[in-house]
Design a protein around this motif. Structure first.
Motif, PDB file in Angstrom:
ATOM      1  N   GLY A 306       0.812  -1.211   0.000  1.00 22.92           N
ATOM      2  CA  GLY A 306       0.000   0.000   0.000  1.00 22.92           C
ATOM      3  C   GLY A 306       0.846   1.261   0.000  1.00 22.92           C
ATOM      4  O   GLY A 306       0.527   2.233  -0.705  1.00 22.92           O
ATOM      5  N   THR A 307       1.928   1.258   0.775  1.00 17.41           N
ATOM      6  CA  THR A 307       2.810   2.426   0.814  1.00 17.41           C
ATOM      7  C   THR A 307       3.469   2.669  -0.529  1.00 17.41           C
ATOM      8  O   THR A 307       3.555   3.815  -1.014  1.00 17.41           O
ATOM      9  N   VAL A 309       2.400   1.614  -3.500  1.00 17.74           N
ATOM     10  CA  VAL A 309       1.385   2.015  -4.480  1.00 17.74           C
ATOM     11  C   VAL A 309       1.086   3.502  -4.361  1.00 17.74           C
ATOM     12  O   VAL A 309       0.998   4.222  -5.367  1.00 17.74           O
ATOM     13  N   LYS A 310       0.950   3.973  -3.128  1.00 19.25           N
ATOM     14  CA  LYS A 310       0.662   5.396  -2.912  1.00 19.25           C
ATOM     15  C   LYS A 310       1.789   6.275  -3.418  1.00 19.25           C
ATOM     16  O   LYS A 310       1.554   7.368  -3.962  1.00 19.25           O
ATOM     17  N   ALA A 311       3.027   5.794  -3.275  1.00 23.31           N
ATOM     18  CA  ALA A 311       4.172   6.595  -3.691  1.00 23.31           C
ATOM     19  C   ALA A 311       4.351   6.613  -5.206  1.00 23.31           C
ATOM     20  O   ALA A 311       4.826   7.604  -5.771  1.00 23.31           O
ATOM     21  N   PHE A 313       1.819   5.652  -7.561  1.00 27.37           N
ATOM     22  CA  PHE A 313       0.574   5.569  -8.339  1.00 27.37           C
ATOM     23  C   PHE A 313       0.480   6.674  -9.378  1.00 27.37           C
ATOM     24  O   PHE A 313       0.088   6.436 -10.528  1.00 27.37           O
ATOM     25  N   ASN A 314       0.828   7.901  -9.002  1.00 29.67           N
ATOM     26  CA  ASN A 314       0.680   9.025  -9.924  1.00 29.67           C
ATOM     27  C   ASN A 314       1.608   8.902 -11.124  1.00 29.67           C
ATOM     28  O   ASN A 314       1.260   9.294 -12.238  1.00 29.67           O
ATOM     29  N   ALA A 320       4.016   0.526  -9.820  1.00 30.13           N
ATOM     30  CA  ALA A 320       2.694   0.746  -9.234  1.00 30.13           C
ATOM     31  C   ALA A 320       1.751  -0.407  -9.558  1.00 30.13           C
ATOM     32  O   ALA A 320       0.950  -0.834  -8.717  1.00 30.13           O
ATOM     33  N   THR A 385      -4.190   6.248 -15.129  1.00 27.96           N
ATOM     34  CA  THR A 385      -4.830   5.692 -13.940  1.00 27.96           C
ATOM     35  C   THR A 385      -5.559   4.402 -14.254  1.00 27.96           C
ATOM     36  O   THR A 385      -5.448   3.400 -13.527  1.00 27.96           O
TER      37      THR A 385
END
Length: 453
Positions: A306-307, A309-311, A313-314, A320, A385
């Protein structure tokens, strides 16, 4: 007549002894009758553990020069094994004067057995423990599949690619099928003696997630859409040949190793060394400890994924997509494990086509269809996305929902059975249903709407 003698006569009416060479006949018959359960039976495995008291009980602990002798309760289920039932029917009861009263040791043993059964986790907690281990090994399978893609893909070895019949997941399907021969066929019983959950997690969780059928089918759809029909046919034929050869090689090498180990124990005369340390997870305390251990690992894997992916994702990219796949991968494992309960049941009350493992078939075909649907969604929306989320679901959830290793084990079991043609019919049903529905869902929209191929 006192209670002891009455119990003794009742016990003698419902039990008898068989030499070990007849046990192999029972095992062979059971294997033929439940051939569709060769790969996985899902959560029925846990239910069977709680109904063992009414099932056939065997024990080969005491060896003699004439072979091992076991005690098996007699019930109607034995009539499905003609060779054994005829042997039992021919047994002449001993005269009453030669029958000794039932020993109280048997009664004590039954009490000890009841106490041992009471040490197990409640069924709900055992179910949760199994789900946790499946999730952990499912994530490990996703990571291993990604590493094999990178290792054999265009970036490093260049042995596989998206534009060839040697698709990207071919190495992982071969490695997973080979290991299924080891840990899902030959050594599965040995692993179960330590932990039933570990055996399920290794075969269903890790090896089932290491291999993927939906991605294999999607790569062949991509080749057909691009007009490479020869590569598409070769992809299915060559892939099936390599997968079938991999599991056969795995089974043969594992049998060879097991024979060497057993012979070494016999030659050294030290066959009891492994009994000095009890590794079996057979008590409530050990089961709770194992459950907490794997729960911590799962929390770490999900938290790290999760960490990351959050870092990332953009920015998108493969990183990602991979970590999002690790987050949703366990869902696919759980669904496939639940669907596996359908294996061996057949259709309707009559159990038609019982030899077809419908649980695995539904998992593979449905994952291939959803994979094709997401592929066309990515072409229609075409945003970073959408690509990250859809690819993560494809690689993680659908990659874990579908499996080649279990499919290979089921194919091998049918090919070695009394009806080998069933193996090829099962394979043809799987391939034709997946590719046919995938063509309607993915290829037809690409051809008609002019999406980029």
């Amino acid at each position: 007549m006192d209670r002891t003698s009455s119990g003794g006569s009742s016990f003698r009416r419902h039990s008898f002894t068989l030499p070990c060479h007849l046990i192999h006949q029972i095992d062979d018959g059971a294997g033929r009758d439940s051939i569709s359960e060769a790969g996985d039976i899902g959560d029925r495995a846990i239910s069977r553990r709680y109904s063992e008291s009414s099932s056939v009980h065997m024990s080969c602990d005491h060896m003699s020069e004439n072979g091992a002798v076991v005690s098996i309760p007699v019930d109607d289920s034995l009539q499905q094994y003609p060779a054994v039932w005829n042997t039992v029917s021919d047994v002449t009861p001993l005269p009453p004067e030669l029958i000794s009263p039932l020993s109280t040791d048997a009664l004590k043993g039954s009490e000890d057995m009841k106490q041992e059964l009471n040490k197990k986790l409640p069924k709900l907690l055992e179910y949760v423990s199994c789900l946790i281990q499946l999730a952990v090994f499912g994530i490990l399978g996703v990571l291993t599949r990604y590493l094999l893609q990178r290792l054999f893909g265009p970036d490093i070895a260049g042995a596989t690619s998206d534009q060839s019949y040697a698709y990207l997941d071919l190495p992982s399907n071969m490695v997973g099928s080979f290991l299924m021969g080891w840990f899902g066929v030959v050594f599965k019983d040995d692993i179960s003696r330590v932990s039933d959950h570990l055996a399920i997690a290794l075969s269903t969780g890790y090896l089932g997630s290491l291999t993927t059928f939906s991605s294999w089918n999607q790569k062949m759809l991509d080749l057909s859409v691009a007009g490479h029909w020869l590569f598409c046919v070769l992809g299915f034929l060559l892939g099936m040949m390599l997968v079938a050869s991999s599991i056969s090689l795995g089974i043969e090498t594992a049998k060879g190793l097991k024979w060497v180990v057993n012979r070494q124990k016999i030659c050294s005369g030290n066959g009891i060394w492994c009994s000095r340390i009890n590794w079996k997870v057979d008590s409530c305390r050990r089961q709770l400890a194992v459950m907490v251990f794997f729960l911590l690992i799962l929390a770490f894997l999900w938290g790290a994924s999760g960490t990351l992916v959050k870092a990332e994702f953009n920015s998108g990219g493969s990183g990602a997509q991979l970590w999002f796949a690790c987050m949703v991968g366990p869902i696919g494992v759980w669904i496939r494990w639940y669907l596996a309960r359908l294996n061996g049941y057949g259709l309707g009350r009559a159990g038609l086509l019982k030899w077809i493992p419908f649980g695995t078939l539904i998992a593979n075909v449905s994952a291939a269809c959803v994979m094709a649907a997401l592929a066309i969604v990515k072409k229609a929306i075409n945003t970073k996305t959408c690509d990250t989320v859809a690819t993560g679901i494809q690689f993680g959830l659908l990659g874990c929902l579908s499996t080649v290793s279990t499919f290979a084990a089921e194919f091998h079991a049918r090919r070695e059975s009394m009806h080998p043609w069933r193996a090829y019919v099962y394979a043809m049903i799987t391939f034709s249903a997946s590719f046919g529905l995938g063509t309607l869902i993915y290829s037809v929209p690409v051809w008609t709407r002019g999406y980029e191929k």
